[in-house]
Design a protein around this motif. Structure first.
Motif, mmCIF file in Angstrom:
data_model
loop_
_atom_site.group_PDB
_atom_site.id
_atom_site.type_symbol
_atom_site.label_atom_id
_atom_site.label_comp_id
_atom_site.label_asym_id
_atom_site.label_seq_id
_atom_site.Cartn_x
_atom_site.Cartn_y
_atom_site.Cartn_z
ATOM 1 N N LEU A 131 0.757 -1.377 -0.050
ATOM 2 C CA LEU A 131 -0.065 -0.102 0.172
ATOM 3 C C LEU A 131 0.846 1.129 -0.024
ATOM 4 C CD1 LEU A 131 -2.218 -2.199 0.361
ATOM 5 C CD2 LEU A 131 -3.316 -0.407 1.978
ATOM 6 N N HIS A 132 2.104 1.183 0.625
ATOM 7 C CA HIS A 132 2.787 2.204 0.395
ATOM 8 C C HIS A 132 3.309 2.757 -0.867
ATOM 9 C CE1 HIS A 132 5.295 5.284 2.572
ATOM 10 N NE2 HIS A 132 6.592 5.009 2.289
ATOM 11 N N SER B 78 1.338 3.317 -3.500
ATOM 12 C CA SER B 78 0.639 4.307 -3.919
ATOM 13 C C SER B 78 0.543 5.711 -3.209
ATOM 14 C CB SER B 78 -1.055 3.749 -3.784
ATOM 15 O OG SER B 78 -1.343 2.841 -4.647
ATOM 16 N N MET C 253 -1.174 8.662 -5.508
ATOM 17 C CA MET C 253 -2.011 8.296 -6.543
ATOM 18 C C MET C 253 -3.360 9.120 -6.084
ATOM 19 S SD MET C 253 -2.431 5.777 -8.479
ATOM 20 C CE MET C 253 -1.645 4.480 -7.724
ATOM 21 N N GLY D 161 -3.630 -1.879 -3.251
ATOM 22 C CA GLY D 161 -3.559 -0.520 -2.679
ATOM 23 C C GLY D 161 -3.959 0.397 -3.687
ATOM 24 N N ALA D 162 -3.690 0.387 -4.850
ATOM 25 C CA ALA D 162 -3.862 1.372 -6.045
ATOM 26 C C ALA D 162 -5.541 1.512 -6.139
ATOM 27 C CB ALA D 162 -3.238 1.038 -7.341
ATOM 28 N N VAL D 163 -6.363 0.325 -6.124
ATOM 29 C CA VAL D 163 -7.666 0.227 -6.151
ATOM 30 C C VAL D 163 -8.183 1.305 -5.002
ATOM 31 C CG1 VAL D 163 -9.763 -0.870 -6.009
ATOM 32 C CG2 VAL D 163 -7.777 -1.615 -7.275
ATOM 33 N N LEU D 164 -7.629 1.074 -3.753
ATOM 34 C CA LEU D 164 -7.888 1.711 -2.634
ATOM 35 C C LEU D 164 -7.664 3.346 -2.604
ATOM 36 C CD1 LEU D 164 -7.903 -1.058 0.146
ATOM 37 C CD2 LEU D 164 -10.000 -0.013 -1.248
ATOM 38 N N ARG D 165 -6.883 3.666 -3.710
ATOM 39 C CA ARG D 165 -6.443 4.860 -3.640
ATOM 40 C C ARG D 165 -7.068 5.626 -4.939
ATOM 41 N NH1 ARG D 165 -5.877 7.761 0.596
ATOM 42 N NH2 ARG D 165 -4.489 9.381 -0.257
ATOM 43 N N GLY D 166 -8.074 5.030 -5.537
ATOM 44 C CA GLY D 166 -8.964 5.606 -6.705
ATOM 45 C C GLY D 166 -8.074 5.267 -8.061
ATOM 46 N N ALA D 167 -7.206 4.539 -8.384
ATOM 47 C CA ALA D 167 -6.764 4.083 -9.394
ATOM 48 C C ALA D 167 -7.836 3.663 -10.610
ATOM 49 C CB ALA D 167 -5.547 3.118 -9.391
ATOM 50 N N GLY E 7 -7.786 -6.280 -8.804
ATOM 51 C CA GLY E 7 -8.134 -5.147 -9.561
ATOM 52 C C GLY E 7 -7.513 -4.592 -10.818
ATOM 53 N N ALA E 8 -6.386 -5.570 -10.991
ATOM 54 C CA ALA E 8 -5.542 -5.067 -12.255
ATOM 55 C C ALA E 8 -6.633 -5.407 -13.646
ATOM 56 C CB ALA E 8 -4.373 -6.143 -12.448
ATOM 57 N N LEU F 58 -8.870 -2.207 7.605
ATOM 58 C CA LEU F 58 -9.094 -2.561 6.138
ATOM 59 C C LEU F 58 -9.544 -4.020 5.947
ATOM 60 C CD1 LEU F 58 -6.458 -0.356 4.394
ATOM 61 C CD2 LEU F 58 -9.017 0.178 4.425
ATOM 62 N N ARG G 220 -12.037 -4.451 3.036
ATOM 63 C CA ARG G 220 -11.651 -3.738 1.729
ATOM 64 C C ARG G 220 -10.492 -4.374 1.100
ATOM 65 N NH1 ARG G 220 -16.127 -0.631 2.257
ATOM 66 N NH2 ARG G 220 -16.064 0.703 4.047
ATOM 67 N N TYR H 96 -5.503 5.797 4.045
ATOM 68 C CA TYR H 96 -5.571 4.263 4.340
ATOM 69 C C TYR H 96 -6.158 4.121 5.942
ATOM 70 C CZ TYR H 96 -3.423 2.719 -0.113
ATOM 71 O OH TYR H 96 -2.756 2.476 -1.095
ATOM 72 N N VAL I 214 -14.333 4.943 -0.315
ATOM 73 C CA VAL I 214 -13.940 3.587 -0.282
ATOM 74 C C VAL I 214 -12.850 3.552 -1.259
ATOM 75 C CG1 VAL I 214 -14.486 1.198 -1.315
ATOM 76 C CG2 VAL I 214 -16.149 2.565 0.141
ATOM 77 N N LEU I 215 -12.832 4.205 -2.302
ATOM 78 C CA LEU I 215 -11.890 4.564 -3.110
ATOM 79 C C LEU I 215 -10.810 5.540 -2.827
ATOM 80 C CD1 LEU I 215 -13.709 4.748 -6.696
ATOM 81 C CD2 LEU I 215 -12.632 2.846 -5.764
ATOM 82 N N ARG I 216 -11.019 5.903 -1.684
ATOM 83 C CA ARG I 216 -9.652 6.748 -1.103
ATOM 84 C C ARG I 216 -9.054 5.773 0.224
ATOM 85 N NH1 ARG I 216 -6.274 9.075 -4.142
ATOM 86 N NH2 ARG I 216 -5.619 10.552 -2.382
ATOM 87 N N GLY I 217 -9.484 4.546 0.509
ATOM 88 C CA GLY I 217 -9.081 3.743 1.470
ATOM 89 C C GLY I 217 -9.482 3.743 2.838
ATOM 90 N N SER J 141 -11.831 2.824 5.944
ATOM 91 C CA SER J 141 -12.297 1.443 6.488
ATOM 92 C C SER J 141 -13.770 1.496 7.013
ATOM 93 C CB SER J 141 -11.265 0.969 7.531
ATOM 94 O OG SER J 141 -11.138 1.856 8.617
ATOM 95 N N LEU K 33 -13.018 5.866 -14.084
ATOM 96 C CA LEU K 33 -13.428 4.928 -12.928
ATOM 97 C C LEU K 33 -14.799 4.368 -13.218
ATOM 98 C CD1 LEU K 33 -12.802 7.465 -10.124
ATOM 99 C CD2 LEU K 33 -11.524 5.451 -10.523
ATOM 100 N N ARG L 16 -14.982 0.901 -11.451
ATOM 101 C CA ARG L 16 -14.649 1.069 -9.798
ATOM 102 C C ARG L 16 -15.823 2.040 -9.242
ATOM 103 N NH1 ARG L 16 -10.150 -2.071 -10.157
ATOM 104 N NH2 ARG L 16 -8.354 -0.969 -11.607
#
Lengths: 348, 348, 348, 348
Positions: free
Chosen positions: B151-152, B154, B159, B180-186, B206-207, B303, B308, D161, D182-185, D187, D303, D308
């Protein structure tokens, strides 16, 4: 610029003004080391019959029909970087790369520069700033490139109160890097350079120590001065590709390197693996072209107006008259020991 | 670890508990590629008779007199990185470098690791987190290193919503990089790897596209998929030093590279000068060791608790019993095609 | 402090030194307006027999067995805020709230302060900084509270190059707010206050304009001076709850308000709905207690050592001798026209 | 809109296309609660004969001569906010306030909206985004306002996160606030609302708990669920001015409040002094209008393309045909229990 290695005067048509553009006459201009790179090192590749110059203060002679905030006769600061503000890059916060990497750099790159009787400014409302009455045009021409480039170093390096910083290079950009570091709260500023005049002025701008690379490895000198801890930040404002390796070595974990230097040699810059924490040392390497445009010029001009920065110290050689531009450019090429920056003022 | 290239069981004294420390027994552990680097590549130099391991969930057996929030019997998540929180580095936001670069990494580096009957945790209140009841210890052991490291990526790459990202490497860290990228909005996530099992799970995390380097230059593949624009972000989670050059080439101006990979070869990583915008392209290169400590473990555990992230997909090989640790380690060394991560659970 | 409204000398046992703590003697102290709030306004509620004071430079007389970097005889800067660095709040970047909101403030709040023969410092390695030899202890005592509080204003307000700022209040904290704004790149600084001595010194620290609220509505005065545009930033360093409303009104969209003031009256601060853009004007309101601890003290001390800040201008009244503390405190309570800050130096 | 409280159809001239503008026909539109505020609450003051609507997907019928990237026939996403990108506000990162606070909001505010046969888009290259083929126009129309406004909540609240968050309001904007968190992490997501349909969909978008204000004080409910700790972040997406007070009370020190709600009543929003840490609690209050423009639309559309976010859950009521717009608007005004968002698709 007639071609790589050749300069001279050329005749061209007056540029055409689009609906959101302006046409200006220069009233103060300065040659830049980039002009020297362009002509004598071919940094931008082959260019023929291109007018040089991207540092100027001008007077507007014509504006497009959609221009709202400027009119002929206005005296304006013209940034070296004039982005297309509606580009996706500008919308994302990187206006200097509008339309592609470094695409905000138009003067003397993808169109004629400011060393002509007239020059064209794209998006006048977005890229020009009124010259405050209290500013000397010669001092203000440093706002086109030297001030925004130098000050961007501390932004890239994310300077914080009390940070120690090494500024590598004390030409005009490095000197503005020093001045900019003071204005972001740096404490100890180790300025790397060898020319006595530059060293003296670096101290006036706030450098606490001068590191002369002729006295030995600058990494070792920095480490000695910091009890082996290294520095919090590095601003790279001069030197060759090797300076990146030195920067990583002298930087503390958690530190930032802010590069504002043009690297012209070698295929690669090199990061020393071990000193970079085998990839995990949180030594961040950033580098970027100056932000341009109107707001930036207005903000930086306000620093001159309020006396936070005094650019007049940079102006070691002053010329007067349009025809002195060539002389000033040659001076920049030859770099005599007492030169920091030449400027040419012009009456019409 | 008996020495470089040699492993085996050793007898040691039970570690001593200082006033703010804790002693734990492992109830779930996992070997890490770093352990393999340490033993078989000598990544940390010569070490003799050092207990390996830095990924664990444990049960507290003893706490120091100044420990306030934990007591014997508590089941706890133990991060791989256990900083000294009052160090100046931690105060400056870089706790993983407390006491010097990478200094927050103590287990199986500067002291014995977690593959023992007992292990020592410095600053228990600052570095342990209670294991939530709803979490399987085997799944939770991924919180020690795989989740925070992945996760670090992102975070280092800063991101933002809708960013396109290339994640290089789809081992367990790279897979967590994808999650982790999904959870930062990628949005579009191009995951680079070749092993079919990893590719399948990368898609589950999520790739959107798998880039197989066996099909040709990954830079070209990325450029083809992005209409020549490149990506907004790169997360480097595997591969050799050449991946940095590739990353710079596929990155847009204004982009960030977040490295979470250990680079073990070569003296230098190389930045391609031209594609880096001759120093001015605003392609920022960041790399850093995972943040550890209590708060981080609590946040990341939340998480898992809220669903998540599902770390159970990583656990391809499960063992039971203290004496299976060696088998798990050898599996990590040999990396069979279907391996992502082995885990060993232990009853006492 | 004997109770609300009552002060006097009391006898207490010498404080006990824990394993990571230190015991100091004061060698320079300063009373703070907070001390006045505490005693005469009961700002912290009823307290009896509590020793006041949280601004000091001291000499260490005892350290706990786990203290590594300090020893008896060391002269140290003691911050007003001494966090528990392993708390989750400190790990999250808000050490001043360790253990709960404002929990990092211990001196003269939840334990005895520094106006005693001896005082106790929690976590000596994390919270003390060596006094540089070149610093006058009287000037350095401003590092405990005035400098970090004042400079935090520009951090909360996210000052950038060329920003215009209004600093409301020009007592000692506001003056450091002005000095701090200069060191983050502010251009025009509108300082609000009425006392002539403070106004004079505000100008020396870099204020470009003094706004006297006795001359009419400060919002109108600011708007007149900025052509109706308002300011980019506001630093709130004095005044009552009404100043927040004024701040919102004079702020541009996209601006930040950084409050470093203690609000002692009223149940509510009020945000004017329309001028706040009906909730959507991007006028951010931030406010926070100063960051304390060792690193902060070291960094800010380096600003004094390098001459970036000169705190001696604040010291309008100097006393010598432990028994003069009461006189200095009464001066702070009575606030004569020529007072900015009293300081007491002590020999032992 | 004929006047406050009155709606009906009006005939107008087709809008004129400037050199950088475009004229579009709507192919999908949605009424917004803001339209209801405008007409029936007079939120923008008296307006007569103004065409309503700012959420649309359209087809271009005409472009100005300087438009480079779009042509008639292109199907485009049209953001509610269409800034002037060369304004100083946009250059400073606040394009939504171009030309003055909230000045980027043009449709159905300072010019006719999108509920007409044709509508005008300023700066087509800067403000339109191509509709990806894979997106349903009805789902994509949520990109005009609901998605960017909802997601901006987590940006304003600086989500990280593992943060716990309270989202106040679960109308369509609040639901996108949940999805965006959710898309920014985030919980634990505590979503405040009472309508059963909204609560069900909030859970589908990722809310972990529903807080019904009809069951008592929401601050108390949040405190009970968080063991008295409160939350890390609050997203304000509904309710009256009192919600700010509640937000401050339930927020941890160091937390952020991100307001994306329009506040329509009262002269003031109120900050409770004590719970705000008497000004020093580091509880930051931010609020802002959604970012618009092309890049934002492209990023958020990606997205949807990558799955997403699924906006189709919002579309509880679908209409077909230009003449159904009024019916949809009335539905938005009357808010039946099962309504989240009506959408109207149109063939030409």
């Amino acid at each position: 610029m007639l071609g790589i290695g050749k300069t001279g005067w050329i005749e061209k048509e007056k540029p055409v003004c689009g609906p959101i553009d302006a046409i200006c006459r220069p009233i103060a201009v300065a040659p830049c080391t980039s002009d020297v790179h362009t002509v004598w090192e071919g940094a931008l590749g082959e260019k023929s019959n291109m007018i040089l110059g991207h540092e100027s203060v001008g007077e507007i002679v014509e504006v497009g029909m959609l221009v709202k905030d400027f009119k002929p006769g206005d005296r304006v600061i013209v940034p070296a970087i004039t982005p297309d503000w509606n580009s996706v890059e500008a919308q994302g916060g990187y206006s200097m790369h509008s339309g592609g990497m470094l695409g905000g750099w138009k003067f003397s790159n993808i169109k004629d520069g400011v060393f002509g009787e007239f020059f064209h400014v794209n998006d006048a409302d977005g890229n020009l700033a009124l010259l405050p009455d209290s500013l000397d045009p010669a001092a203000a021409v440093m706002l086109s490139d030297m001030v925004p480039t130098g000050l961007h170093g501390s932004e890239l390096a994310r300077m914080e109160y009390g940070d120690t910083v090494c500024v590598i290079g004390i030409g005009p950009v490095g000197l503005m890097g020093v001045a900019g570091a003071v204005l972001r709260g740096a404490s100890h500023i180790y300025a790397v350079g060898s020319r006595p005049d530059c060293a003296r002025i670096a101290k006036e701008y706030g450098a606490t120590d001068i590191i002369n690379y002729k006295n030995g490895d600058i990494v070792k000198q920095i480490m000695d001065k910091t009890n082996g801890n290294g520095v919090d930040r590095v601003i790279l404002a001069g030197g060759g590709c090797d300076t990146l390796e030195q920067s990583v070595k002298m930087l503390k974990p958690g530190g930032y390197i802010g590069n504002i230097n043009y690297f012209g040699d070698d295929d690669y810059l090199k990061i020393p693996r071990v000193e970079w924490g085998v990839g995990m040392g949180h030594k961040t390497i950033a580098g970027g072209l100056m932000p341009g445009g109107r707001l930036r010029m207005e903000k930086l001009a306000s620093l001159l107006v309020t006396g936070r920065i005094d650019t007049s110290k940079l102006l070691t050689h002053r010329f007067h008259g349009f025809d002195k531009i060539e002389e000033a450019l040659m001076l920049m090429k030859d770099k005599p020991a007492d030169l920091i920056k030449p400027v040419v003022t012009i009456d019409w």
